[in-house]
Write an enzyme that holds these catalytic residues in place. Structure first.
Site, PDB file in Angstrom:
ATOM      1  N   PHE B 120       0.866  -1.179   0.000  1.00  0.00           N
ATOM      2  CA  PHE B 120       0.000   0.000   0.000  1.00  0.00           C
ATOM      3  C   PHE B 120       0.901   1.227   0.000  1.00  0.00           C
ATOM      4  CE2 PHE B 120      -4.650   0.498   1.283  1.00  0.00           C
ATOM      5  CZ  PHE B 120      -5.082  -0.584   0.562  1.00  0.00           C
ATOM      6  N   GLN B 242      -8.675  13.820   4.293  1.00  0.00           N
ATOM      7  CA  GLN B 242      -7.957  13.105   3.245  1.00  0.00           C
ATOM      8  C   GLN B 242      -8.789  13.028   1.969  1.00  0.00           C
ATOM      9  OE1 GLN B 242      -6.989   8.618   3.540  1.00  0.00           O
ATOM     10  NE2 GLN B 242      -5.043   9.691   3.550  1.00  0.00           N
ATOM     11  N   HIS B 244      -8.925  10.995  -1.313  1.00  0.00           N
ATOM     12  CA  HIS B 244      -8.361   9.757  -1.855  1.00  0.00           C
ATOM     13  C   HIS B 244      -8.116   9.934  -3.346  1.00  0.00           C
ATOM     14  CE1 HIS B 244      -7.750   5.590  -2.882  1.00  0.00           C
ATOM     15  NE2 HIS B 244      -7.800   5.248  -1.612  1.00  0.00           N
ATOM     16  N   LEU B 254     -15.298   4.659  -4.384  1.00  0.00           N
ATOM     17  CA  LEU B 254     -13.853   4.432  -4.285  1.00  0.00           C
ATOM     18  C   LEU B 254     -13.397   3.203  -5.047  1.00  0.00           C
ATOM     19  CD1 LEU B 254     -11.216   5.259  -2.486  1.00  0.00           C
ATOM     20  CD2 LEU B 254     -11.771   3.134  -1.316  1.00  0.00           C
ATOM     21  N   GLU B 257      -6.672   1.742  -3.055  1.00  0.00           N
ATOM     22  CA  GLU B 257      -5.250   1.943  -3.295  1.00  0.00           C
ATOM     23  C   GLU B 257      -4.571   0.606  -3.585  1.00  0.00           C
ATOM     24  OE1 GLU B 257      -3.402   4.931  -0.783  1.00  0.00           O
ATOM     25  OE2 GLU B 257      -2.104   3.352  -0.029  1.00  0.00           O
ATOM     26  N   ARG B 288      -0.977   9.335   0.192  1.00  0.00           N
ATOM     27  CA  ARG B 288      -2.186   9.779  -0.510  1.00  0.00           C
ATOM     28  C   ARG B 288      -2.238  11.275  -0.789  1.00  0.00           C
ATOM     29  NH1 ARG B 288      -6.715   5.928   2.367  1.00  0.00           N
ATOM     30  NH2 ARG B 288      -5.968   4.080   1.269  1.00  0.00           N
ATOM     31  N   HIS B 355     -12.450  11.579   1.499  1.00  0.00           N
ATOM     32  CA  HIS B 355     -12.440  10.173   1.903  1.00  0.00           C
ATOM     33  C   HIS B 355     -12.413   9.949   3.403  1.00  0.00           C
ATOM     34  CE1 HIS B 355     -11.629   5.927   1.443  1.00  0.00           C
ATOM     35  NE2 HIS B 355     -10.468   6.013   2.050  1.00  0.00           N
ATOM     36  N   ARG B 402      -3.522  10.175   6.809  1.00  0.00           N
ATOM     37  CA  ARG B 402      -3.603   8.770   7.196  1.00  0.00           C
ATOM     38  C   ARG B 402      -3.017   7.894   6.098  1.00  0.00           C
ATOM     39  NH1 ARG B 402      -7.342   4.400   6.189  1.00  0.00           N
ATOM     40  NH2 ARG B 402      -8.638   5.717   4.866  1.00  0.00           N
TER      41      ARG B 402
HETATM   42  C1  LIG Z   1     -14.813   3.418   0.392  1.00  0.00           C
HETATM   43  C2  LIG Z   1     -13.876   3.346   1.548  1.00  0.00           C
HETATM   44  C3  LIG Z   1     -12.889   2.372   1.603  1.00  0.00           C
HETATM   45  C4  LIG Z   1     -12.032   2.286   2.686  1.00  0.00           C
HETATM   46  N1  LIG Z   1     -11.062   1.325   2.687  1.00  0.00           N
HETATM   47  C5  LIG Z   1     -10.249   1.229   3.770  1.00  0.00           C
HETATM   48  C6  LIG Z   1      -9.241   0.224   3.828  1.00  0.00           C
HETATM   49  O1  LIG Z   1      -9.093  -0.578   2.909  1.00  0.00           O
HETATM   50  N2  LIG Z   1      -8.454   0.157   4.919  1.00  0.00           N
HETATM   51  C7  LIG Z   1      -8.606   1.027   5.966  1.00  0.00           C
HETATM   52  O2  LIG Z   1      -7.884   0.888   6.924  1.00  0.00           O
HETATM   53  N3  LIG Z   1      -9.552   1.982   5.939  1.00  0.00           N
HETATM   54  C8  LIG Z   1     -10.364   2.109   4.863  1.00  0.00           C
HETATM   55  N4  LIG Z   1     -11.319   3.088   4.847  1.00  0.00           N
HETATM   56  C9  LIG Z   1     -11.565   3.882   6.049  1.00  0.00           C
HETATM   57  C10 LIG Z   1     -12.364   3.078   7.049  1.00  0.00           C
HETATM   58  O3  LIG Z   1     -13.237   2.206   6.379  1.00  0.00           O
HETATM   59  C11 LIG Z   1     -13.198   3.933   7.984  1.00  0.00           C
HETATM   60  O4  LIG Z   1     -12.405   4.923   8.520  1.00  0.00           O
HETATM   61  C12 LIG Z   1     -13.727   3.093   9.116  1.00  0.00           C
HETATM   62  O5  LIG Z   1     -14.452   2.005   8.613  1.00  0.00           O
HETATM   63  C13 LIG Z   1     -14.575   3.857  10.103  1.00  0.00           C
HETATM   64  O6  LIG Z   1     -15.053   2.938  11.066  1.00  0.00           O
HETATM   65  P1  LIG Z   1     -15.829   3.390  12.362  1.00  0.00           P
HETATM   66  O7  LIG Z   1     -16.100   2.156  13.136  1.00  0.00           O
HETATM   67  O8  LIG Z   1     -15.110   4.488  13.017  1.00  0.00           O
HETATM   68  O9  LIG Z   1     -17.175   3.999  11.807  1.00  0.00           O
HETATM   69  P2  LIG Z   1     -18.283   3.453  10.783  1.00  0.00           P
HETATM   70  O10 LIG Z   1     -17.994   2.132  10.225  1.00  0.00           O
HETATM   71  O11 LIG Z   1     -18.563   4.567   9.865  1.00  0.00           O
HETATM   72  O12 LIG Z   1     -19.524   3.242  11.727  1.00  0.00           O
HETATM   73  C14 LIG Z   1     -20.198   4.299  12.322  1.00  0.00           C
HETATM   74  C15 LIG Z   1     -21.315   3.723  13.130  1.00  0.00           C
HETATM   75  O13 LIG Z   1     -21.910   4.729  13.907  1.00  0.00           O
HETATM   76  C16 LIG Z   1     -23.302   4.668  13.798  1.00  0.00           C
HETATM   77  N5  LIG Z   1     -23.809   6.013  14.009  1.00  0.00           N
HETATM   78  C17 LIG Z   1     -23.357   7.164  13.468  1.00  0.00           C
HETATM   79  N6  LIG Z   1     -24.080   8.185  13.919  1.00  0.00           N
HETATM   80  C18 LIG Z   1     -24.992   7.674  14.766  1.00  0.00           C
HETATM   81  C19 LIG Z   1     -26.023   8.234  15.558  1.00  0.00           C
HETATM   82  N7  LIG Z   1     -26.281   9.530  15.556  1.00  0.00           N
HETATM   83  N8  LIG Z   1     -26.774   7.415  16.306  1.00  0.00           N
HETATM   84  C20 LIG Z   1     -26.560   6.077  16.308  1.00  0.00           C
HETATM   85  N9  LIG Z   1     -25.589   5.512  15.590  1.00  0.00           N
HETATM   86  C21 LIG Z   1     -24.823   6.296  14.831  1.00  0.00           C
HETATM   87  C22 LIG Z   1     -23.575   4.105  12.438  1.00  0.00           C
HETATM   88  O14 LIG Z   1     -24.815   3.472  12.406  1.00  0.00           O
HETATM   89  C23 LIG Z   1     -22.435   3.112  12.313  1.00  0.00           C
HETATM   90  O15 LIG Z   1     -22.817   1.912  12.916  1.00  0.00           O
HETATM   91  C24 LIG Z   1     -12.160   3.197   3.744  1.00  0.00           C
HETATM   92  C25 LIG Z   1     -13.136   4.178   3.692  1.00  0.00           C
HETATM   93  C26 LIG Z   1     -13.957   4.293   2.593  1.00  0.00           C
HETATM   94  C27 LIG Z   1     -14.908   5.437   2.519  1.00  0.00           C
END
Ligand SMILES: Cc1cc2nc3c(=O)[nH]c(=O)nc-3n(C[C@H](O)[C@H](O)[C@H](O)COP(=O)(O)OP(=O)(O)OC[C@H]3O[C@@H](n4cnc5c(N)ncnc54)[C@H](O)[C@@H]3O)c2cc1C
Ligand code: SF4
Ligand code: SF4
Ligand code: FES
Lengths: 238, 591
Positions: B120, B242, B244, B254, B257, B288, B355, B402
């Site tokens: 990566f 960020q 992407h 997306l 990468e 990135r 992103h 990141r």
């Molecule tokens: C397309 C894409 C591809 C990616 N690929 C990678 C990768 O390959 N490797 C990597 O390391 N990172 C990657 N990332 C980044 C990474 O996926 C995210 O940063 C990460 O998944 C965020 O996880 P999280 O648990 O913090 O939040 P999320 O998975 O976004 O979950 C948020 C949670 O909070 C809940 N929530 C939000 N607001 C409320 C509310 N008001 N009340 C109740 N519930 C709420 C939602 O329901 C959800 O369950 C990628 C991001 C994108 C956009």
């Protein structure tokens, strides 16, 4: 173009009805989810679920002109001939066979219950090593076509056996996940898993109608997985 | 006003990777915990993560070392990542990843049966001296899906109590600012409830929806950040967004990468592999921020493709059908669906797309939320009762930029760490702060405001306007006067949003009400971003200014802290004291 949407709000409506909307797509081959967003700009009271808008979260399974699928990855041109051209209306209904909470939102409770029944988690009672449990690429390949399920319920809600017995027949999605763990070389609860499926309903209500295969938006094949479990059960019986 | 109260030892708000890793830890402890999520957990944005989870598990390279990963991460952060936190993440990482395998995550495999790792961006061996590393553990290009479903399954196994399709609307705090829980709405019935808990853990994810073009899910509206800001709590490094490099032009979807990790590369309209000019060593696998800026320069210099010259291409066809279909099957699907392009035959049109939110609620490695004694300045203080993990938090392991694959690692390492810490605190006896009726009433004010609104602009029109302000004034390249204009436009929007109209006031599954509440949060995040971006007068990592083109270590080798009460930007020290290794000193950052 014309869009006809199933509307029902338990607070105000005695029964559901179809409501017509006129949407300007400027001739573009938009996704059905984009159309829903345009409708919501006109009428914010129309409710539907959505999250990823790219076909990976499984939120927006619905019935589009008679066929189940994900609104976010179904372009108008693929719904039915004539829809994109505005010759035929786009007709949106909730997934069939599950209770409707409101408009296009169904109660997925029964679907999730069946998923939970297959114990959809890895079981292995041997002590875990300090690193990962090794698995050959060939053994890992057995999980392809199984682990990708996004729990959208398009399959189970198109399955007649599930409509008739949603509480007893596990349905294609849950059975696919059941096989996902039966097929995992790291799981050693095979016997227990199989014995739970060995009754006239849980699995054997599947009549190989293959509706599930034709609607799965991820191109998965629950019928084949069910076939594999069936052979495992038969072998075990001998 | 009295509403129903539901009491737990701890509540987790968010069912993505971070929230479910935290809840899993606590479910195993036997304390009374619940997880609240506005969508069914497997529909959280983590499901979209494609490329993988970066971690020195020494599969691709038996000599790999977590310290090399740490070096890359510090450098990638442009030196404002906290070195104690990065050290913890990189060091504990392998344990957390092996646990995921034991839980059943279907990682891709090497011939030896170990977890498959791919290269990566920004990865090196031997502290930048040993060439490109392959450190990102992958389940094909569906790693986030595999991770999220596995964590959900384990939570089922361990009996976590889920409140799915419940929307957290506001933090409840007592007169001293201690957090007592949250107000949440049962989306299905419309009932509003007070969830009371000794520990409230925010795991609400990112907020990419403040921009018009983003890779983020529609639900990524920054609710956790919004709730914190409205409660008067600060956010850190929120100007750091960020972009992407490879969002599909037009759609925003997306492509990972990992495509470049597997050997794909970017070309301009002349077919030139332009990254060779900008980053002679790492080329397409530079960090990135570097790649995104290089693409924008190509486009601005007239070498963009398409009728409007507004994108470049990602070339993959030379990898061959077999590699593409086995390693990048999801990408092939997305490209066909959203770009009408089969990568086996043609290059994919791509453009830098919003992103990831590097900033967020400042925390320590245990997830404890931090505020400053003087609002935007002064000593660190804990916000009693509040924790944050995942993208909503700023620990900070990502600093100003990141590295790919480091977010998923952040989720599981710090979700787990917060769970362990809270478990321990509960065992020792944690205080339940008690709100008065007036405190609860105050938290309900916003929900009530929308429910009583009559007349005013619509939510969807205001949201569109906000997104275009952010896109046009706070994009990849930034400039003082343009940002000042943007800040003024947001102030106007704040005024208008405070009078906006919710037409549908019905109770059952009213998604219009949820979208209205989300709009308030988008506004909070956008405004904090704007003021912080205008205030950081330098270029560092993802924050790149025409009027201040250089990194300014003398004044800005620090976190920014935005205090919402005074709307002021202050500074907070970066941690340069890892516990087991020497400090990585700031250097010029080249790839
Ligand atoms: C397309 C894409 C591809 C990616 N690929 C990678 C990768 O390959 N490797 C990597 O390391 N990172 C990657 N990332 C980044 C990474 O996926 C995210 O940063 C990460 O998944 C965020 O996880 P999280 O648990 O913090 O939040 P999320 O998975 O976004 O979950 C948020 C949670 O909070 C809940 N929530 C939000 N607001 C409320 C509310 N008001 N009340 C109740 N519930 C709420 C939602 O329901 C959800 O369950 C990628 C991001 C994108 C956009
Ligand atoms: S093949 Fe079996 S599971 Fe699939 S639709 Fe037919 S009866 Fe249902
Ligand atoms: S098998 Fe396919 S249709 Fe059925 S729930 Fe899974 S992804 Fe959806
Ligand atoms: S919105 Fe996620 S699958 Fe359609």
């Amino acid at each position: 173009m014309k869009v006809s949407i199933y509307r029902y709000n338990p607070e105000t409506d005695r029964e559901p009805s179809m409501k017509e909307y006129e949407v300007d797509t400027q001739g573009k081959d938009l996704m059905v989810l984009d159309i829903l967003a345009l409708v919501k700009e006109q009428d914010e009271s129309m409710s539907y679920r959505r999250s990823c808008r790219e076909g990976v979260c499984g939120s927006d399974g619905m019935n589009m002109n008679g066929k189940n699928g994900l609104a976010c990855i179904t372009p108008l041109s693929q719904v039915a001939p004539g829809v994109l051209e505005g010759k035929k209306p786009l007709i949106l209904r909730p997934l069939p066979g599950l209770p409707v909470i409101r408009d296009l939102v169904v109660d997925m409770g029964m679907f999730y219950n069946q998923y939970e029944k297959v114990q959809p988690f890895l079981q292995n009672n041997t002590p875990a090593p300090a690193i990962e449990r090794l698995q050959t690429p060939e053994d890992r390949a057995k999980l392809d076509g199984l682990y990708e399920c996004i729990l959208c319920a398009c399959c189970s809600t198109s399955c007649p056996s599930f409509w008739w017995n949603p509480d007893k027949f596990l349905g294609p999605a849950a059975l696919l996940q059941s096989y996902r763990f039966l097929a995992d070389s790291r799981d050693n609860a095979t016997e227990e898993r199989l014995s739970k499926l060995d009754d006239p309903f849980s699995l054997f209500r599947c009549h190989g109608i293959m509706n599930c295969v034709s609607v799965c938006p991820k191109g998965l094949n629950p019928t084949r997985a069910i076939g594999h479990i069936r052979s495992m059960l038969l072998e075990r019986g001998i | 006003m009295s509403i129903r109260t539901i009491t737990f030892d701890a509540i987790v708000v968010g069912g993505g990777g971070a929230g479910m890793r935290a809840s899993l830890q606590m479910a195993q402890s036997g304390f009374k915990t619940a997880l609240i999520s506005k969508v069914f957990p497997t529909r959280s944005h983590t499901v979209s993560a494609q490329g993988g989870i970066t971690c020195a598990i020494a599969s691709a390279d038996p000599n790999d070392d977590w310290r090399w990963h740490m070096y890359d991460t510090v450098k990638g952060s442009d030196y404002i990542g906290d070195q104690d936190a990065i050290e913890y993440m990189c060091n504990v990482g392998p344990e957390a990843v092996f646990e995921l395998d034991h839980m059943g995550l279907p990682f891709s495999r090497t011939e030896e049966g170990r977890i498959y790792q791919r290269p990566f961006g920004g990865q090196s061996k031997n502290f930048g001296e040993g060439g490109q590393a392959a450190r990102t553990c992958a389940a094909a290009d569906r790693t986030g899906h595999a991770l999220l479903h596995t964590l959900y399954q384990q939570n089922l196994k361990n009996g976590t109590q889920f409140y799915n399709e419940w929307y957290a609307a506001e933090l409840v705090k007592d007169a001293d600012g201690n957090v007592c829980g949250v107000i949440a709405i049962d989306i299905e019935s419309g009932e509003t409830v007070f969830f009371k808990a000794k520990a409230t853990v925010f795991a609400t994810g990112g907020s990419g929806r403040i921009y018009a073009s983003t890779t983020n899910a529609l639900i990524n509206t920054g609710d956790g950040v919004g709730m914190a800001l409205r409660a008067g709590l600060p956010v850190q490094d929120i100007e750091m967004w960020q972009f992407h490099p490879t969002g599909i032009a037009g759609a925003g979807v997306l492509v990972t990468e990992g495509c470049r990790g597997e050997g794909g590369y970017l070309i301009n309209k002349d077919g030139e592999r332009f990254m060779e000019r900008y980053a002679p060593n790492a080329k397409d696998l530079a960090s990135r921020d570097v790649v995104a800026r290089s693409m924008m320069m190509e486009i601005l210099d007239g070498r963009g493709a398409g009728p409007d010259g507004d994108h470049v291409f990602l070339k993959l066809d030379h990898l061959g059908e077999e590699v593409l279909h086995s390693r990048l099957p999801g990408i092939c699907e997305l490209a066909i669906t959203f770009a009408q392009t089969d990568p086996v035959k043609e290059p994919i049109p791509v453009v830098p797309t919003c992103h990831y939110m590097m900033g967020g609620i400042p925390t320590n490695v245990h997830g404890q939320a931090i505020k400053l004694s003087g609002g935007h300045e002064g000593e660190d203080q804990f916000v009693n009762g509040l924790f944050a993990v995942g993208e909503v938090a700023c620990v900070s392991v990502h600093g100003a930029n990141r590295l790919g694959g480091n977010s998923l690692l952040d989720l599981v390492v710090f979700g787990r760490a917060a769970g362990l810490f809270i478990e321990d605190q509960l065992r020792q006896g944690m205080t339940q702060y008690e709100p008065t009726d007036a405190d609860i009433d105050q938290a309900l004010a916003r929900v009530r405001r929308w429910d009583e609104s009559s007349g005013g602009e619509s939510v969807s029109a205001l949201r569109k306007e906000l997104q275009s302000v952010m896109q046009n004034h706070f994009g990849v390249f930034r400039k003082g006067d343009l940002m000042a204009e943007g800040v003024a436009k947001l102030a106007d929007l704040r005024e208008r949003i405070s009078k906006a109209h919710l037409d549908d006031k019905s109770k059952p599954f009213n998604t219009a009400r949820i979208e209205a509440l989300e709009l308030d949060n988008l506004l909070e995040v956008a405004e904090a971003t704007a003021i912080a971006a205008e205030g950081r007068t330098e270029s560092r990592g993802a924050h790149s200014r025409y009027d201040y083109p250089d990194r300014d270590d003398e004044n800005w080798l620090c976190h920014s802290i935005f205090d919402p009460t005074a709307k002021k930007l202050g500074k907070r020290e970066v941690n340069f004291k890892p516990k087991t290794v020497d400090t990585f000193q700031p250097k010029a950052r080249t790839y």
